[in-house]
Scaffold this motif. Structure first.
Motif, short mmCIF file in Angstrom:
data_model
loop_
_atom_site.label_atom_id
_atom_site.label_comp_id
_atom_site.label_asym_id
_atom_site.label_seq_id
_atom_site.Cartn_x
_atom_site.Cartn_y
_atom_site.Cartn_z
N GLY A 166 2.32 -1.43 -4.79
CA GLY A 166 1.77 -2.74 -5.09
C GLY A 166 1.35 -2.89 -6.54
N LYS A 167 0.68 -1.87 -7.06
CA LYS A 167 0.24 -1.90 -8.46
C LYS A 167 1.45 -1.92 -9.40
CE LYS A 167 -4.29 -1.68 -8.04
NZ LYS A 167 -5.17 -2.74 -8.54
N PHE A 168 2.45 -1.12 -9.07
CA PHE A 168 3.67 -1.06 -9.87
C PHE A 168 4.35 -2.43 -9.90
CE2 PHE A 168 8.06 -0.10 -10.84
CZ PHE A 168 8.03 1.01 -11.65
N LEU A 169 4.48 -3.06 -8.72
CA LEU A 169 5.16 -4.35 -8.62
C LEU A 169 4.43 -5.43 -9.41
CD1 LEU A 169 7.23 -6.28 -7.28
CD2 LEU A 169 5.65 -6.48 -5.36
N VAL A 170 3.12 -5.51 -9.24
CA VAL A 170 2.34 -6.55 -9.93
C VAL A 170 2.37 -6.34 -11.44
CG1 VAL A 170 0.01 -7.46 -10.24
CG2 VAL A 170 0.89 -7.08 -7.94
N HIS A 171 2.35 -5.08 -11.86
CA HIS A 171 2.45 -4.78 -13.30
C HIS A 171 3.77 -5.29 -13.85
CE1 HIS A 171 3.06 -2.48 -17.00
NE2 HIS A 171 1.75 -2.37 -17.06
N ARG A 172 4.87 -5.03 -13.13
CA ARG A 172 6.17 -5.49 -13.61
C ARG A 172 6.26 -7.01 -13.67
NH1 ARG A 172 10.37 -1.57 -14.22
NH2 ARG A 172 11.66 -3.39 -14.61
N GLU A 231 0.81 -1.23 0.00
CA GLU A 231 0.00 0.00 0.00
C GLU A 231 0.84 1.27 0.00
OE1 GLU A 231 0.39 -1.03 4.44
OE2 GLU A 231 0.18 -2.11 2.54
N THR A 232 2.16 1.15 0.00
CA THR A 232 3.04 2.31 0.04
C THR A 232 2.83 3.22 -1.18
OG1 THR A 232 4.74 1.06 1.22
CG2 THR A 232 5.46 3.07 0.09
N GLU A 233 2.70 4.51 -0.92
CA GLU A 233 2.67 5.50 -1.98
C GLU A 233 4.08 6.05 -2.12
OE1 GLU A 233 -0.45 8.86 -3.19
OE2 GLU A 233 0.73 9.46 -1.45
N VAL A 234 4.73 5.72 -3.22
CA VAL A 234 6.13 6.11 -3.44
C VAL A 234 6.18 7.51 -4.01
CG1 VAL A 234 8.30 5.52 -4.56
CG2 VAL A 234 6.75 3.70 -3.84
N LYS A 235 6.88 8.40 -3.31
CA LYS A 235 7.03 9.79 -3.75
C LYS A 235 8.23 10.40 -3.05
CE LYS A 235 3.74 11.35 -0.23
NZ LYS A 235 2.45 12.04 0.01
N PRO A 236 8.78 11.50 -3.56
CA PRO A 236 9.91 12.15 -2.89
C PRO A 236 9.56 12.53 -1.46
CG PRO A 236 9.67 13.00 -5.11
CD PRO A 236 8.47 12.14 -4.86
N LEU A 237 10.52 12.35 -0.55
CA LEU A 237 10.29 12.66 0.86
C LEU A 237 10.20 14.17 1.06
CD1 LEU A 237 12.76 10.13 2.53
CD2 LEU A 237 10.31 9.86 2.09
N GLU A 238 9.26 14.57 1.91
CA GLU A 238 9.01 16.01 2.12
C GLU A 238 10.26 16.75 2.59
OE1 GLU A 238 5.76 16.47 4.78
OE2 GLU A 238 4.29 15.53 3.43
N GLU A 239 11.08 16.09 3.42
CA GLU A 239 12.28 16.75 3.95
C GLU A 239 13.28 17.14 2.86
OE1 GLU A 239 11.64 13.19 6.80
OE2 GLU A 239 10.92 13.83 4.83
N LEU A 240 13.18 16.48 1.71
CA LEU A 240 14.15 16.71 0.63
C LEU A 240 13.59 17.58 -0.49
CD1 LEU A 240 15.61 13.09 0.43
CD2 LEU A 240 16.48 15.04 1.73
N ILE A 241 12.41 18.16 -0.23
CA ILE A 241 11.78 19.04 -1.23
C ILE A 241 11.75 20.47 -0.69
CG2 ILE A 241 9.63 19.54 -2.47
CD1 ILE A 241 8.94 16.57 -2.23
N ASN A 242 12.07 21.43 -1.55
CA ASN A 242 11.95 22.84 -1.19
C ASN A 242 11.79 23.66 -2.48
OD1 ASN A 242 14.67 23.30 -2.26
ND2 ASN A 242 15.41 22.37 -0.35
N ASP A 243 11.74 24.98 -2.34
CA ASP A 243 11.53 25.83 -3.51
C ASP A 243 12.63 25.67 -4.55
OD1 ASP A 243 9.24 26.78 -2.38
OD2 ASP A 243 10.15 28.59 -1.56
#
Length: 350
Positions: free
Chosen positions: A323-329, A299-311
């Motif tokens: 999960g969807k990504f893994l099963v597709h592969r 169920e993990t939503e993979v996205k850049p971590l908030e701490e590493l994002i800025n303007d």
């Protein structure tokens, strides 16, 4: 396997050169500051974190020594693997994967639409493992992947279990060091793996090949997970693409080869890159390897971590469901397709 059939033949630009490029080697990192029972000085840990960060940034590949995984576990895995793959194809196919359960034996995996010159036996680290039934976005049904239990060798299942337990511990130590190298809390990644992780363990067998200049054990690819921890026998064959050249990885006895996967690339917002790699085969020696793939919960939503994002460094990826990504592969690795497999580049923000 017999002569090279057309399905195995790589396109001209991907065919391996039989001469090995002599070049700098991937970094070798001593993990004793975090694997020895004695308390290490802060300076030793700090130095180790810097080494990990440099290796991740420059290569995405490195070898680790003094890693804490008992040697006898690796020896037992190699013996059991050789015993399993020495059987007839008919015996091995008694524990083949099927459309509903991706775990087990198979010998028809494709990488970038070309068949790999290999046989594999896959297991989930946590048996059973919950995954989506289909890769379709609006289908919320779930299923379980469960491990196959070959009759021979009779101890294969227990041998894999013991090995995976120790390799998983090593993976988590490495993820802590990677987190620290990114300026994050050591346990930052823990939440993605503590419950219902989908990690896999694979036995790879690469038979001798009559035309190693035409086929590859595994074609050029990047690993889709967070981290790969690889052990192998004494036969070299793994190559990483570095500065445009394919570099053969030289083996260090009782070391593990580590490489970053796409998920770390996304989490780090491209601070670290998942490296392209491949496996070459030869006409004289068969080869065995044993990768552990660290994957998060389905169920993990993979996205850049908030701490590493800025303007100055905005998010470079749209979120995707692991999960969807893994099963597709997994559903697309076993036949030639009209279009390429789904990749993280499809989620790149232009």
């Amino acid at each position: 396997m017999g002569e090279v059939e057309p399905a195995f033949i790589q396109e001209l630009q991907h065919r391996p050169k039989l001469c090995v490029i002599e070049a700098e080697e991937i970094p070798v990192i001593d993990l004793s500051p975090v694997t020895k029972e004695a308390v290490s000085e802060a300076s030793s840990i700090e130095r180790l974190v810097k080494e990990i960060g440099s290796a991740c940034k420059e290569w995405g590949f490195f070898q680790v020594i003094n890693h804490g995984v008992p040697l006898n576990l690796r020896e037992n895995i190699e013996k059991a693997s050789r015993m399993f793959f020495s059987q007839s194809v008919e015996e091995k196919r008694k524990v083949s994967r099927d459309e509903r359960n991706a775990m087990g034996y198979y010998d028809t995996e494709h990488t970038k639409n070309v068949r790999d010159w290999k046989e594999v036996f896959d297991s989930v680290a946590k048996d059973p493992t919950l995954v989506p039934l289909t890769p379709h976005e609006h289908d919320d049904r779930l299923t379980y992947w469960t491990n196959s239990s070959p009759q021979y060798p009779p101890h294969l299942r227990s041998t894999i279990k013991k090995y995976v337990e120790e390799t998983e511990k090593l993976s988590f130590k490495l993820m802590e060091l990677i987190a620290l190298s990114l300026g994050l809390e050591a346990k930052r990644f823990e939440e993605f793996f503590v419950k219902d992780q989908t990690s896999l363990f694979r036995l790879n067998y690469y038979p001798t090949c009559p035309s190693p200049h035409l086929a590859l054990g595994v074609g050029p690819h990047k690993d889709v997970g967070a981290l790969t921890v690889l052990a192998q026998d004494e036969v070299e064959g793994l190559e990483v693409k570095h500065n445009g050249d394919w570099i053969r990885i030289k083996l260090i006895p009782n070391s593990f080869i580590i490489n970053l996967g796409d998920i770390v690339q996304v989490w780090s917002n491209d601070a670290y890159e998942s490296p392209e790699h491949r496996v070459v085969v030869n006409s004289e020696k068969e080869r065995f390897s044993y990768p552990f793939f660290l994957f998060p919960a389905q169920e993990t939503e993979v996205k850049p971590l908030e701490e590493l994002i800025n303007d100055q460094n905005p998010s470079k990826y749209r979120p995707y469901k692991w999960g969807k990504f893994l099963v597709h592969r997994f559903s697309t690795n076993f036949k030639k397709r009209e279009v390429d497999n789904i990749q993280i580049l499809h989620y790149k923000i232009k």
